[in-house]
Design a protein around this motif. Structure first.
Motif, PDB file in Angstrom:
ATOM      1  N   ASP A 102       0.836  -1.217   0.000  1.00  0.00           N
ATOM      2  CA  ASP A 102       0.000   0.000   0.000  1.00  0.00           C
ATOM      3  C   ASP A 102       0.867   1.262   0.000  1.00  0.00           C
ATOM      4  N   ASP A 170      -6.408   7.944  -0.358  1.00  0.00           N
ATOM      5  CA  ASP A 170      -5.985   6.979   0.663  1.00  0.00           C
ATOM      6  C   ASP A 170      -4.540   7.205   1.123  1.00  0.00           C
ATOM      7  N   SER A 174      -2.720   5.124   4.387  1.00  0.00           N
ATOM      8  CA  SER A 174      -1.666   4.136   4.110  1.00  0.00           C
ATOM      9  C   SER A 174      -0.318   4.591   4.667  1.00  0.00           C
ATOM     10  N   TYR A 178       1.887   2.900   7.722  1.00  0.00           N
ATOM     11  CA  TYR A 178       3.271   2.536   7.439  1.00  0.00           C
ATOM     12  C   TYR A 178       4.229   3.219   8.426  1.00  0.00           C
TER      13      TYR A 178
END
Ligand code: OGA
Ligand code: NI
Length: 374
Positions: A102, A170, A174, A178
């Protein structure tokens, strides 16, 4: 007059980054990006490696094994990697494949946005929570390198998140996931590194009581530390032999956790040669930064690295740099200092570092060199 305005126009164009140039379909590398011949990547290969591309198998740390009964053995490999390579790769790290894909995906889509959208985040302010730019040190570099980047401050996340790009929609979700996962991995790795450095193996890395000053540095590193994420984009380059994606440099923090996609490009200096780090799918390339070299009083090495470009494939990498809170002073770990092992580096704070990089080209290891006590 006319010539001057053409030059100015070109300069403005270069400030917009290399993605723009690539999309124009240029066939030759503009002079702005051509390195003097002794700094070109082919030079090292031609003279030192006989023209043959050399790859390196970095030490691999199995994170799952580090948490198991073989911890002592893995700590030895970790120490060896930090002393002799300054780099290692981490596998079985518990960060989900989905989180990784992602992040690469959303980073790739960010750089795929129209320039007008990306350029909203351009800023000359080094302390801005988000900064989009190109080259290495855009305001200082005479020769530009072939990279565009997006830098994201990650701490405190709730404060900085609203400044992060809102497109792709998004992106924040994401990138925040992360950032949190890599921070956690950093803390676990740092804990192992402190243990590997610790002079008395029976001493836990976190003595709980005592309230000693030394423990405060450990605690700050783990809980309050700074995190900066850099999403790097290296578009295909028409003449990769004449330029670099990133010039030789070392990273400033304690550790950098680097995620590279499947396109090779990262090179590290090892035994006076430039060697390419082959990507391992879903692994992190971890390197010792200047602050850890100082903290370990020179035992662990912050090693020069650089990035090569290529003609055919776009490359994305995400570097997550971790250190103490910005207002903190970095100094050799008092536990390690003795008459036999005197302090080898001056105390260093972030303000000194920022002043240093804004006053000269931060190429090679000049900053670290400037902190050494001879
Ligand atoms: C960095 C770095 C390497 C890469 O961001 O500091 O060294 O492969 N990146 O992009
Ligand atoms: Ni780096």
């Amino acid at each position: 007059m006319a010539i001057q305005s053409i030059v100015d126009e070109q300069e403005t164009e270069y400030q917009k980054g290399v993605k723009q140039l690539y999309e124009k379909g240029i066939k030759k590398l503009p002079r702005k990006y051509i390195l003097p011949s002794h700094e070109r990547p082919t030079k090292d290969f031609a003279t030192k490696n006989g023209g043959i591309k050399q790859n390196i198998q970095l030490p691999v740390i199995d994170f799952a094994e580090l948490q198991g009964p073989n911890r002592a053995q893995v700590l030895k490999s970790l120490a060896n990697a930090c002393e002799n390579y300054g780099f290692f790769q981490v596998v079985n790290h518990n960060i989900g494949d989905g989180v990784i894909s992602d992040m690469i995906d959303v980073g790739t889509r960010f750089f795929g946005l129209p320039f007008e959208e990306r350029s909203k985040y351009m800023s000359a302010n080094m302390k801005a929570p988000v900064r989009y730019g190109t080259s290495f040190n855009q305001n200082k570099d005479n020769v530009f390198c072939w990279r565009d980047f997006l830098k994201l401050m990650c701490q405190p996340l709730p404060d900085v998140l609203p400044h992060w790009p809102s497109s792709p929609q998004d992106f924040r979700k994401s990138a925040a996931t992360y950032a949190k996962d890599t921070k956690h991995l950093f803390v676990m790795l740092m804990e192992a590194i402190l243990e590997s450095l610790s002079p008395a193996p029976e001493t836990a890395a976190f003595p709980t009581a005592d309230g000693e000053v030394v423990d405060e540095m450990e605690k700050e590193l783990m809980e309050g530390g700074s995190q900066l994420m850099v999403v790097n984009c290296y578009p295909p380059c028409p003449e990769p032999d004449l330029t670099l994606g990133m010039p030789p440099h070392s990273d400033y923090g304690f550790l950098t956790l680097l995620l590279q996609d499947d396109v090779a490009g990262l090179q590290i200096q090892h035994n006076d040669k430039w060697v390419t780090v082959d990507p391992i799918p879903n692994a992190f390339v971890v390197n010792v930064g200047d602050h850890l070299e100082i903290f370990s009083n020179g035992r662990y090495k912050s090693v020069l690295h650089r990035v090569l470009t290529n003609q055919s494939r776009n490359r994305i990498s995400v570097a997550s740099l971790h250190s103490l809170p910005f207002e903190y002073t970095v100094r050799p770990w008092p536990k390690l200092i003795s008459e036999q092992n005197p302090q080898r580096y001056r105390d260093t704070d972030f303000a000194t570092f920022l002043q240093y990089i804004s006053s000269c080209e931060p190429k090679r290891k000049n900053f670290l060199e400037s902190r050494k006590i001879c």
